[in-house]
Design a protein around this motif. Structure first.
Motif, short mmCIF file in Angstrom:
data_model
loop_
_atom_site.label_atom_id
_atom_site.label_comp_id
_atom_site.label_asym_id
_atom_site.label_seq_id
_atom_site.Cartn_x
_atom_site.Cartn_y
_atom_site.Cartn_z
N UNK A 118 3.53 -18.58 -9.12
CA UNK A 118 4.83 -17.92 -9.13
C UNK A 118 4.64 -16.48 -9.58
N UNK A 119 5.13 -15.55 -8.76
CA UNK A 119 4.98 -14.13 -9.07
C UNK A 119 6.36 -13.49 -9.18
N UNK A 120 6.45 -12.48 -10.02
CA UNK A 120 7.71 -11.74 -10.19
C UNK A 120 7.46 -10.27 -9.82
N UNK A 121 7.48 -9.96 -8.53
CA UNK A 121 7.22 -8.58 -8.10
C UNK A 121 8.31 -7.63 -8.57
N UNK A 122 7.93 -6.37 -8.80
CA UNK A 122 8.89 -5.38 -9.27
C UNK A 122 9.40 -4.50 -8.14
N UNK A 123 8.74 -4.54 -6.98
CA UNK A 123 9.17 -3.76 -5.81
C UNK A 123 9.15 -4.66 -4.59
N UNK A 124 9.93 -4.31 -3.57
CA UNK A 124 9.93 -5.07 -2.32
C UNK A 124 8.81 -4.60 -1.40
N UNK A 125 8.64 -5.31 -0.28
CA UNK A 125 7.65 -4.91 0.71
C UNK A 125 6.56 -5.95 0.89
N UNK A 126 5.54 -5.57 1.66
CA UNK A 126 4.43 -6.46 1.99
C UNK A 126 3.36 -6.38 0.90
N UNK A 127 3.31 -7.41 0.06
CA UNK A 127 2.34 -7.49 -1.04
C UNK A 127 1.11 -8.27 -0.58
N UNK A 128 0.07 -8.24 -1.39
CA UNK A 128 -1.13 -9.05 -1.16
C UNK A 128 -1.35 -9.94 -2.37
N UNK A 129 -1.30 -11.26 -2.14
CA UNK A 129 -1.56 -12.21 -3.21
C UNK A 129 -3.04 -12.51 -3.23
N UNK A 141 0.84 -1.19 0.00
CA UNK A 141 0.00 0.00 0.00
C UNK A 141 0.88 1.25 0.00
N UNK A 142 0.46 2.24 -0.75
CA UNK A 142 1.21 3.48 -0.87
C UNK A 142 2.27 3.47 -1.96
N UNK A 143 2.49 2.32 -2.60
CA UNK A 143 3.46 2.22 -3.69
C UNK A 143 2.70 2.33 -5.00
N UNK A 144 3.19 3.13 -5.91
CA UNK A 144 2.49 3.38 -7.16
C UNK A 144 2.57 2.28 -8.20
N UNK A 145 3.14 1.15 -7.88
CA UNK A 145 3.27 0.06 -8.86
C UNK A 145 1.91 -0.59 -9.14
N UNK A 146 1.79 -1.18 -10.30
CA UNK A 146 0.55 -1.87 -10.69
C UNK A 146 0.58 -3.30 -10.17
N UNK A 147 -0.60 -3.92 -10.01
CA UNK A 147 -0.63 -5.35 -9.65
C UNK A 147 0.09 -6.17 -10.72
N UNK A 148 0.72 -7.25 -10.28
CA UNK A 148 1.48 -8.11 -11.17
C UNK A 148 0.71 -9.41 -11.38
N UNK A 149 0.39 -9.78 -12.65
CA UNK A 149 -0.23 -11.09 -12.87
C UNK A 149 0.80 -12.18 -12.54
N UNK A 150 0.34 -13.27 -11.99
CA UNK A 150 1.23 -14.37 -11.60
C UNK A 150 1.01 -15.56 -12.52
N UNK A 151 2.05 -16.36 -12.69
CA UNK A 151 1.93 -17.61 -13.43
C UNK A 151 1.33 -18.65 -12.49
#
Length: 188
Positions: free
Chosen positions: A149-160, A127-137
């Protein structure tokens, strides 16, 4: 079995012509052996009295197989980063989805006649990061489990967010969120 109070029960009903109908009710998938005895006396209603030592008929060897039900998004689970055997020793961006029926039984491999379930996933940025959601394989292991399997572009606490049988990938909101909530995934 899963979250319901029912586990397994057997009831019997006498019908016309000397027939007895037995009913098995269960929420536990598996194979059940059927043993039937016909005897002249039963004081407890469930087994032949052994005092007379006589059994008119006995049938051993029949069996009933109770298959799991359809996958339930709310009963299915998502486990990330080594929380399950499927994802053991995996990085946090690899998760395992185990499909379960409404009673908590693992669904296992789909039958040949059934439409195979579809699972899609996306990784929402912190939250607060301007990145878009990443589709996962999502890889179908053909045993009721899926590897995400996901390839996030930024670090931190994501929500799958994993979805069961979406109408379309572009509109996952029409599908049920597996586990009822997003799974936290920390990416370092």
């Amino acid at each position: 079995g899963g979250g319901s109070a029912l586990q397994s029960s057997v009831s019997s009903e006498w019908t016309q012509g000397g027939r007895v109908t037995f009913k098995l009710r269960t929420d536990v998938a598996g194979a059940y052996a059927v043993v039937a005895e016909i005897c002249p006396k039963s004081s407890d209603g469930t087994s032949c009295d052994s005092s007379d030592g006589w059994v008119a008929a006995r049938n051993d060897g029949a069996s009933i197989t109770v298959a799991p039900g359809a996958p339930s998004a709310s009963a299915s689970v998502v486990e990330c980063g080594g929380a399950s055997p499927s994802a053991a020793n995996a990085p946090a961006s690899v998760c395992a989805v185990t499909l379960r029926d409404a009673f908590g039984n693992d669904v296992g491999a789909p039958s040949l006649s059934a439409k195979p379930p579809t699972v899609i996933a996306r990784l929402d940025p912190p939250s607060g990061v301007g990145a878009s959601p990443v589709p996962c394989d999502v890889s179908d292991e053909r045993d009721g489990t899926f590897v995400v399997t996901c390839a996030p572009v930024v670090g931190g606490e994501h929500s799958l967010r994993t979805y069961l049988d979406p109408v379309s990938i572009e509109s996952p909101a029409a599908a049920e969120l597996i586990g009822g909530a997003a799974s936290p995934v920390t990416v370092t």
